[in-house]
Design a protein around this motif. Structure first.
Motif, PDB file in Angstrom:
ATOM      1  N   ASP A   1       0.828  -1.211   0.000  1.00  0.00           N
ATOM      2  CA  ASP A   1       0.000   0.000   0.000  1.00  0.00           C
ATOM      3  C   ASP A   1       0.860   1.257   0.000  1.00  0.00           C
ATOM      4  O   ASP A   1       0.570   2.221  -0.711  1.00  0.00           O
ATOM      5  CB  ASP A   1      -0.932   0.011   1.212  1.00  0.00           C
ATOM      6  N   SER A   2       1.915   1.252   0.793  1.00  0.00           N
ATOM      7  CA  SER A   2       2.772   2.440   0.868  1.00  0.00           C
ATOM      8  C   SER A   2       3.499   2.667  -0.454  1.00  0.00           C
ATOM      9  O   SER A   2       3.699   3.818  -0.864  1.00  0.00           O
ATOM     10  CB  SER A   2       3.760   2.335   2.025  1.00  0.00           C
ATOM     11  N   GLN A   3       3.874   1.603  -1.138  1.00  0.00           N
ATOM     12  CA  GLN A   3       4.511   1.760  -2.452  1.00  0.00           C
ATOM     13  C   GLN A   3       3.535   2.353  -3.461  1.00  0.00           C
ATOM     14  O   GLN A   3       3.909   3.228  -4.250  1.00  0.00           O
ATOM     15  CB  GLN A   3       5.041   0.414  -2.946  1.00  0.00           C
ATOM     16  N   MET A   4       2.285   1.897  -3.419  1.00  0.00           N
ATOM     17  CA  MET A   4       1.276   2.445  -4.332  1.00  0.00           C
ATOM     18  C   MET A   4       1.009   3.926  -4.028  1.00  0.00           C
ATOM     19  O   MET A   4       0.870   4.737  -4.938  1.00  0.00           O
ATOM     20  CB  MET A   4      -0.029   1.648  -4.225  1.00  0.00           C
ATOM     21  N   GLU A   5       0.975   4.275  -2.754  1.00  0.00           N
ATOM     22  CA  GLU A   5       0.759   5.674  -2.377  1.00  0.00           C
ATOM     23  C   GLU A   5       1.948   6.536  -2.798  1.00  0.00           C
ATOM     24  O   GLU A   5       1.770   7.689  -3.209  1.00  0.00           O
ATOM     25  CB  GLU A   5       0.516   5.795  -0.865  1.00  0.00           C
TER      26      GLU A   5
ATOM     27  N   LYS B   1       2.456  16.338 -11.903  1.00  0.00           N
ATOM     28  CA  LYS B   1       1.399  17.224 -12.408  1.00  0.00           C
ATOM     29  C   LYS B   1       1.562  18.641 -11.872  1.00  0.00           C
ATOM     30  O   LYS B   1       1.365  19.609 -12.606  1.00  0.00           O
ATOM     31  CB  LYS B   1       0.026  16.662 -12.041  1.00  0.00           C
TER      32      LYS B   1
ATOM     33  N   ILE C   1       3.863   6.010  -5.415  1.00  0.00           N
ATOM     34  CA  ILE C   1       3.727   6.181  -6.863  1.00  0.00           C
ATOM     35  C   ILE C   1       2.675   7.244  -7.162  1.00  0.00           C
ATOM     36  O   ILE C   1       2.866   8.109  -8.025  1.00  0.00           O
ATOM     37  CB  ILE C   1       3.370   4.841  -7.537  1.00  0.00           C
ATOM     38  N   ARG C   2       1.563   7.207  -6.433  1.00  0.00           N
ATOM     39  CA  ARG C   2       0.500   8.200  -6.627  1.00  0.00           C
ATOM     40  C   ARG C   2       1.016   9.596  -6.278  1.00  0.00           C
ATOM     41  O   ARG C   2       0.753  10.568  -6.996  1.00  0.00           O
ATOM     42  CB  ARG C   2      -0.700   7.853  -5.750  1.00  0.00           C
ATOM     43  N   LEU C   3       1.768   9.713  -5.181  1.00  0.00           N
ATOM     44  CA  LEU C   3       2.339  10.999  -4.784  1.00  0.00           C
ATOM     45  C   LEU C   3       3.294  11.530  -5.844  1.00  0.00           C
ATOM     46  O   LEU C   3       3.272  12.717  -6.178  1.00  0.00           O
ATOM     47  CB  LEU C   3       3.051  10.862  -3.439  1.00  0.00           C
ATOM     48  N   GLN C   4       4.128  10.654  -6.397  1.00  0.00           N
ATOM     49  CA  GLN C   4       5.061  11.071  -7.446  1.00  0.00           C
ATOM     50  C   GLN C   4       4.307  11.562  -8.671  1.00  0.00           C
ATOM     51  O   GLN C   4       4.693  12.556  -9.298  1.00  0.00           O
ATOM     52  CB  GLN C   4       5.987   9.917  -7.815  1.00  0.00           C
ATOM     53  N   SER C   5       3.219  10.892  -9.025  1.00  0.00           N
ATOM     54  CA  SER C   5       2.406  11.309 -10.158  1.00  0.00           C
ATOM     55  C   SER C   5       1.803  12.685  -9.916  1.00  0.00           C
ATOM     56  O   SER C   5       1.806  13.547 -10.809  1.00  0.00           O
ATOM     57  CB  SER C   5       1.300  10.280 -10.407  1.00  0.00           C
ATOM     58  N   LEU C   6       1.292  12.899  -8.717  1.00  0.00           N
ATOM     59  CA  LEU C   6       0.712  14.211  -8.394  1.00  0.00           C
ATOM     60  C   LEU C   6       1.779  15.306  -8.404  1.00  0.00           C
ATOM     61  O   LEU C   6       1.520  16.423  -8.867  1.00  0.00           O
ATOM     62  CB  LEU C   6       0.016  14.153  -7.034  1.00  0.00           C
TER      63      LEU C   6
END
Length: 62
Positions: free
Chosen positions: A21-25, A35, A27-32
């Motif tokens: 879960d922390s790895q997915m979060e 942007k 990745i999401r943070l890096q994407s944001l």
């Protein structure tokens, strides 16, 4: 003993889930953040072009 083994297995499964879960979060943070950086770059470019346009207009008036 079997209760302890079950508890240990349970904890290991939870740790694996949390790591996933922390790895997915992350990745999401890096994407944001990408942007946000794109938006900042766009705003900077627009302001630079606006400044150049104003300089050209002033140059034409003089």
């Amino acid at each position: 003993q079997s209760d302890f083994d079950a508890a240990i297995s349970n904890l290991k499964a939870r740790v694996d889930t949390m790591n996933s879960d922390s790895q997915m979060e992350l990745i999401r943070l890096q994407s944001l953040m990408d942007k946000v950086n794109q938006c900042v770059e766009l705003a900077t470019n627009l302001l630079a072009k606006d400044g150049k346009s104003k300089e050209n207009i002033l140059g034409n008036i003089r």
